[in-house]
Design a protein around this motif. Structure first.
Motif, PDB file in Angstrom:
ATOM      1  N   MET A   1     -14.684  -9.591   6.557  1.00  0.00           N
ATOM      2  CA  MET A   1     -13.617  -8.643   6.837  1.00  0.00           C
ATOM      3  C   MET A   1     -12.888  -9.126   8.099  1.00  0.00           C
ATOM      4  SD  MET A   1     -13.889  -4.560   7.759  1.00  0.00           S
ATOM      5  CE  MET A   1     -14.602  -4.109   6.202  1.00  0.00           C
ATOM      6  N   PRO A   2     -11.556  -9.194   8.030  1.00  0.00           N
ATOM      7  CA  PRO A   2     -10.790  -9.645   9.203  1.00  0.00           C
ATOM      8  C   PRO A   2     -10.971  -8.714  10.404  1.00  0.00           C
ATOM      9  CG  PRO A   2      -9.414  -9.646   7.234  1.00  0.00           C
ATOM     10  CD  PRO A   2     -10.703  -8.997   6.873  1.00  0.00           C
ATOM     11  N   LEU A   3     -10.773  -9.291  11.571  1.00  0.00           N
ATOM     12  CA  LEU A   3     -10.945  -8.549  12.816  1.00  0.00           C
ATOM     13  C   LEU A   3     -10.044  -7.319  12.872  1.00  0.00           C
ATOM     14  CD1 LEU A   3     -12.270  -8.385  15.595  1.00  0.00           C
ATOM     15  CD2 LEU A   3     -10.448  -9.847  16.461  1.00  0.00           C
ATOM     16  N   PHE A   4      -8.809  -7.439  12.369  1.00  0.00           N
ATOM     17  CA  PHE A   4      -7.875  -6.314  12.381  1.00  0.00           C
ATOM     18  C   PHE A   4      -8.482  -5.101  11.698  1.00  0.00           C
ATOM     19  CE2 PHE A   4      -4.796  -3.917   9.836  1.00  0.00           C
ATOM     20  CZ  PHE A   4      -4.011  -3.386  10.849  1.00  0.00           C
ATOM     21  N   TRP A   5      -9.036  -5.287  10.498  1.00  0.00           N
ATOM     22  CA  TRP A   5      -9.570  -4.158   9.730  1.00  0.00           C
ATOM     23  C   TRP A   5     -10.838  -3.605  10.369  1.00  0.00           C
ATOM     24  CZ3 TRP A   5      -6.294  -1.812   7.010  1.00  0.00           C
ATOM     25  CH2 TRP A   5      -5.269  -2.498   6.371  1.00  0.00           C
TER      26      TRP A   5
ATOM     27  N   ASN B   1      -2.136   2.630  16.075  1.00  0.00           N
ATOM     28  CA  ASN B   1      -3.188   1.635  16.223  1.00  0.00           C
ATOM     29  C   ASN B   1      -2.988   0.496  15.227  1.00  0.00           C
ATOM     30  OD1 ASN B   1      -5.495   0.270  16.768  1.00  0.00           O
ATOM     31  ND2 ASN B   1      -6.887   1.953  16.299  1.00  0.00           N
ATOM     32  N   ALA B   2      -2.631   0.831  13.996  1.00  0.00           N
ATOM     33  CA  ALA B   2      -2.420  -0.200  12.973  1.00  0.00           C
ATOM     34  C   ALA B   2      -1.223  -1.079  13.324  1.00  0.00           C
ATOM     35  CB  ALA B   2      -2.215   0.455  11.617  1.00  0.00           C
ATOM     36  N   LEU B   3      -0.162  -0.479  13.845  1.00  0.00           N
ATOM     37  CA  LEU B   3       1.033  -1.251  14.175  1.00  0.00           C
ATOM     38  C   LEU B   3       0.837  -2.129  15.408  1.00  0.00           C
ATOM     39  CD1 LEU B   3       3.792   1.449  13.552  1.00  0.00           C
ATOM     40  CD2 LEU B   3       3.214  -0.521  12.109  1.00  0.00           C
ATOM     41  N   LEU B   4       0.040  -1.677  16.349  1.00  0.00           N
ATOM     42  CA  LEU B   4      -0.129  -2.415  17.599  1.00  0.00           C
ATOM     43  C   LEU B   4      -1.271  -3.421  17.559  1.00  0.00           C
ATOM     44  CD1 LEU B   4       0.452   0.501  20.109  1.00  0.00           C
ATOM     45  CD2 LEU B   4       2.030  -1.341  19.513  1.00  0.00           C
ATOM     46  N   SER B   5      -2.123  -3.337  16.571  1.00  0.00           N
ATOM     47  CA  SER B   5      -3.261  -4.271  16.490  1.00  0.00           C
ATOM     48  C   SER B   5      -2.840  -5.587  15.895  1.00  0.00           C
ATOM     49  CB  SER B   5      -4.369  -3.674  15.632  1.00  0.00           C
ATOM     50  OG  SER B   5      -4.884  -2.531  16.259  1.00  0.00           O
TER      51      SER B   5
END
Length: 55
Positions: free
Chosen positions: A1-5, A51-55
């Motif tokens: 799983m990617p770090l973003f998720w 959080n999703a937009l800034l990560s």
């Protein structure tokens, strides 16, 4: 799983837990007014989107 998720999922779990605590028996007003619940739900959604937009 990617770090973003992984980061998004962890932050979402923390924010959901905090919202659940606010909606639980530890509230200032009992029972929780619908407007307070709506504000908390909208705030939670806004935090997750930001959080999703800034990560």
């Amino acid at each position: 799983m990617p770090l973003f998720w992984r980061i998004l999922l962890l932050n979402a779990l923390v924010l959901i837990a905090a919202t659940a605590l606010l909606l639980g028996p530890v509230t200032v007003s009992t029972p929780v007014p619908p407007t307070e619940a709506a504000v908390l739900t909208v705030g939670l959604a806004a935090l997750l989107v930001a959080n999703a937009l800034l990560s």
